[in-house]
Design a protein around this motif. Structure first.
Motif, PDB file in Angstrom:
ATOM      1  N   ARG A   3      67.856  22.700  33.919  1.00  0.00           N
ATOM      2  CA  ARG A   3      66.749  22.489  34.831  1.00  0.00           C
ATOM      3  C   ARG A   3      66.612  23.638  35.814  1.00  0.00           C
ATOM      4  O   ARG A   3      65.550  23.879  36.359  1.00  0.00           O
ATOM      5  N   LYS A 153      64.682  16.031  26.017  1.00  0.00           N
ATOM      6  CA  LYS A 153      63.667  15.364  26.830  1.00  0.00           C
ATOM      7  C   LYS A 153      63.976  15.544  28.310  1.00  0.00           C
ATOM      8  O   LYS A 153      65.129  15.614  28.719  1.00  0.00           O
ATOM      9  N   ASP A 154      62.911  15.628  29.099  1.00  0.00           N
ATOM     10  CA  ASP A 154      63.048  15.851  30.539  1.00  0.00           C
ATOM     11  C   ASP A 154      63.046  14.513  31.268  1.00  0.00           C
ATOM     12  O   ASP A 154      62.008  13.847  31.334  1.00  0.00           O
ATOM     13  N   TYR A 156      63.080  14.002  34.317  1.00  0.00           N
ATOM     14  CA  TYR A 156      62.421  14.114  35.609  1.00  0.00           C
ATOM     15  C   TYR A 156      60.915  14.347  35.483  1.00  0.00           C
ATOM     16  O   TYR A 156      60.244  14.609  36.476  1.00  0.00           O
ATOM     17  N   ARG A 157      60.383  14.263  34.276  1.00  0.00           N
ATOM     18  CA  ARG A 157      58.974  14.581  34.058  1.00  0.00           C
ATOM     19  C   ARG A 157      58.067  13.597  34.788  1.00  0.00           C
ATOM     20  O   ARG A 157      58.380  12.414  34.932  1.00  0.00           O
ATOM     21  N   GLU A 161      53.153  15.950  32.926  1.00  0.00           N
ATOM     22  CA  GLU A 161      54.021  17.011  32.421  1.00  0.00           C
ATOM     23  C   GLU A 161      54.437  16.730  30.983  1.00  0.00           C
ATOM     24  O   GLU A 161      54.316  15.602  30.490  1.00  0.00           O
ATOM     25  N   LYS A 164      59.229  17.172  26.938  1.00  0.00           N
ATOM     26  CA  LYS A 164      60.417  18.004  26.778  1.00  0.00           C
ATOM     27  C   LYS A 164      60.696  18.787  28.061  1.00  0.00           C
ATOM     28  O   LYS A 164      59.826  18.928  28.938  1.00  0.00           O
ATOM     29  N   ILE A 165      61.918  19.322  28.179  1.00  0.00           N
ATOM     30  CA  ILE A 165      62.216  20.289  29.228  1.00  0.00           C
ATOM     31  C   ILE A 165      61.448  21.574  28.911  1.00  0.00           C
ATOM     32  O   ILE A 165      61.581  22.130  27.827  1.00  0.00           O
ATOM     33  N   SER A 166      60.611  22.012  29.835  1.00  0.00           N
ATOM     34  CA  SER A 166      59.785  23.179  29.545  1.00  0.00           C
ATOM     35  C   SER A 166      59.492  23.958  30.813  1.00  0.00           C
ATOM     36  O   SER A 166      59.509  23.414  31.922  1.00  0.00           O
ATOM     37  N   SER A 169      56.404  22.693  32.834  1.00  0.00           N
ATOM     38  CA  SER A 169      56.671  21.608  33.783  1.00  0.00           C
ATOM     39  C   SER A 169      57.278  22.151  35.069  1.00  0.00           C
ATOM     40  O   SER A 169      56.939  21.701  36.171  1.00  0.00           O
TER      41      SER A 169
END
Length: 395
Positions: A3, A153-154, A156-157, A161, A164-166, A169
């Motif tokens: 993150r 997967k995120d 905190y999305r 957003e 996924k973690i991206s 975002s």
């Protein structure tokens, strides 16, 4: 750790490193597009050497061009991303040997390196991998095996957003936050605290201004003041008529703004007009700031499309900018003003770009999504502003 390390622009090639040349039977792996490095770093046996293909602003994988990226104006410079990549690699595996190689085209070494055997992709970037293989075949090279992995997967999305973690975002989470320290100008009174709000046509700047006014800010509309300087008896009336001639007047003696605009648009006479009008508007703005102070207002918002071009940045403590992708701005201008796409494009091209505005901004906001999302951004920016002001007062 992922993150705090936006590594979505990294491309990875791993090869087992022995004494001398690598064994021909060892796998050569190139990471595909927007994948966390930890997948390969932690699931292979040491020792490893890697070459990192890190994306430059001029290049992007075939599955995603720069123009398609969300909030591309907030993408960090290549040098900073490369430095953070080094920090991440040192953190997760200090003994790893690596080189960072900038990508200067959409494909990079993946279509020219004969030693590569495998390309790591995700479900959404498989087409990019297939495009790489097509280019390799055209170059007389063997296809790469496409090894598909799942994206993390995120947790905190937010609603708007990606799942996924991206990095997109992460960029969205920068909206409303302070991107650089506020100006410290002894000549600028500490109260009221003045925010300069700017943005291109169709950016949603006016809706943001209304949200801020609702939250308690004293709003100064530079466009309205601009109209006031042209009226008969206004501070710029006589000089404008004297400079551009009586043919710009209506029968009632008022200035015909369309006729005046046709005289100056796209030529050197525009600067002649702004040299007359902008200083007069600035004086009216200063009077309005004084009114806000007399009313006990703590925050003043100067809503001005030409804030930066007019040099009014010196009158504000922070610059806040509303941005919107060009394609969305075009659509809004065409729908709102009934213009053709060509006319709307010319209007946009005559303005300062989003990137130029963002470079000079302390806070950036975006109205691309639903109004509720914009409102949350503004409320977040307002709350953080009040925190900064409280800290300054306590010091």
């Amino acid at each position: 750790a992922l993150r705090h390390h936006p590594l979505c622009a990294a491309r990875l090639r791993l090869q087992r490193w022995g004494s001398g040349e690598p064994e021909r039977t060892d796998p050569k792996i190139a990471e595909g597009f927007c994948l966390p490095l930890s997948v390969l770093l932690f699931h292979r046996s040491p020792p490893w050497s890697c070459r990192l293909f890190s994306e430059c602003p001029l290049a992007s994988p075939p599955s995603l061009r720069p123009a398609d990226k969300v909030l591309k104006e907030l993408i960090e410079p290549y040098e900073l991303r490369a430095a953070r990549l080094r920090e991440f690699l040192l953190d997760v595996k200090p003994c790893l040997q690596y080189d960072i190689v900038p990508l200067l085209d959409p494909y990079g070494p993946a279509i020219t390196d004969p030693e590569l055997q495998c390309l790591v992709v995700s479900e959404e970037t498989r087409k990019g991998g297939e495009a790489v293989n097509k280019k390799r075949l055209e170059n007389g090279l063997s296809e790469l095996a496409l090894y598909e992995i799942l994206l993390v997967k995120d947790p905190y999305r937010s609603e708007n957003e990606e799942e996924k973690i991206s990095s997109s975002s992460l960029r969205q989470r920068l909206l409303g936050t302070l991107l650089q320290p506020p100006r410290k100008d002894p000549a600028l009174p500490s109260r009221p605290y003045v925010i300069g709000l700017t943005g291109g046509t169709g950016s949603g700047k006016t809706s943001i201004a209304k949200y801020l006014e609702h939250l308690g800010a004293f709003l100064i509309d530079a466009d309205k003041l601009g109209h006031a300087v042209y009226v008969p008896g206004g501070p710029a009336y006589e000089q404008v008529v004297g400079t551009f001639g009586p043919e710009i007047l209506n029968e009632d003696g008022t200035i015909n703004r369309k006729v005046l605009g046709a005289k100056v648009f796209g030529n050197q006479r525009l600067k002649c007009l702004t040299d007359i009008v902008w200083p007069e508007i600035a004086q009216m703005v200063k009077k309005k700031i004084g009114e806000a102070d007399a009313l006990g207002k703590a925050v003043c918002v100067l809503d001005a499309a030409v804030l930066l071009e007019a040099g009014w940045k010196d009158m504000v403590h922070e610059v806040w900018t509303a941005i919107i992708p060009e394609e969305e701005a075009l659509k809004r201008i065409m729908d709102r003003d009934g213009l053709s796409e060509e006319a709307a494009q010319k209007r946009l091209q005559s303005q300062t770009t989003n990137s130029q505005r963002v470079e000079q901004s302390h806070v950036v906001l975006c109205t691309l999504w639903e109004p509720a999302v914009t409102r949350k951004q503004v409320e977040k920016a307002w709350a953080l502003l009040r925190e900064r002001m409280s800290q300054d007062q306590s010091q």
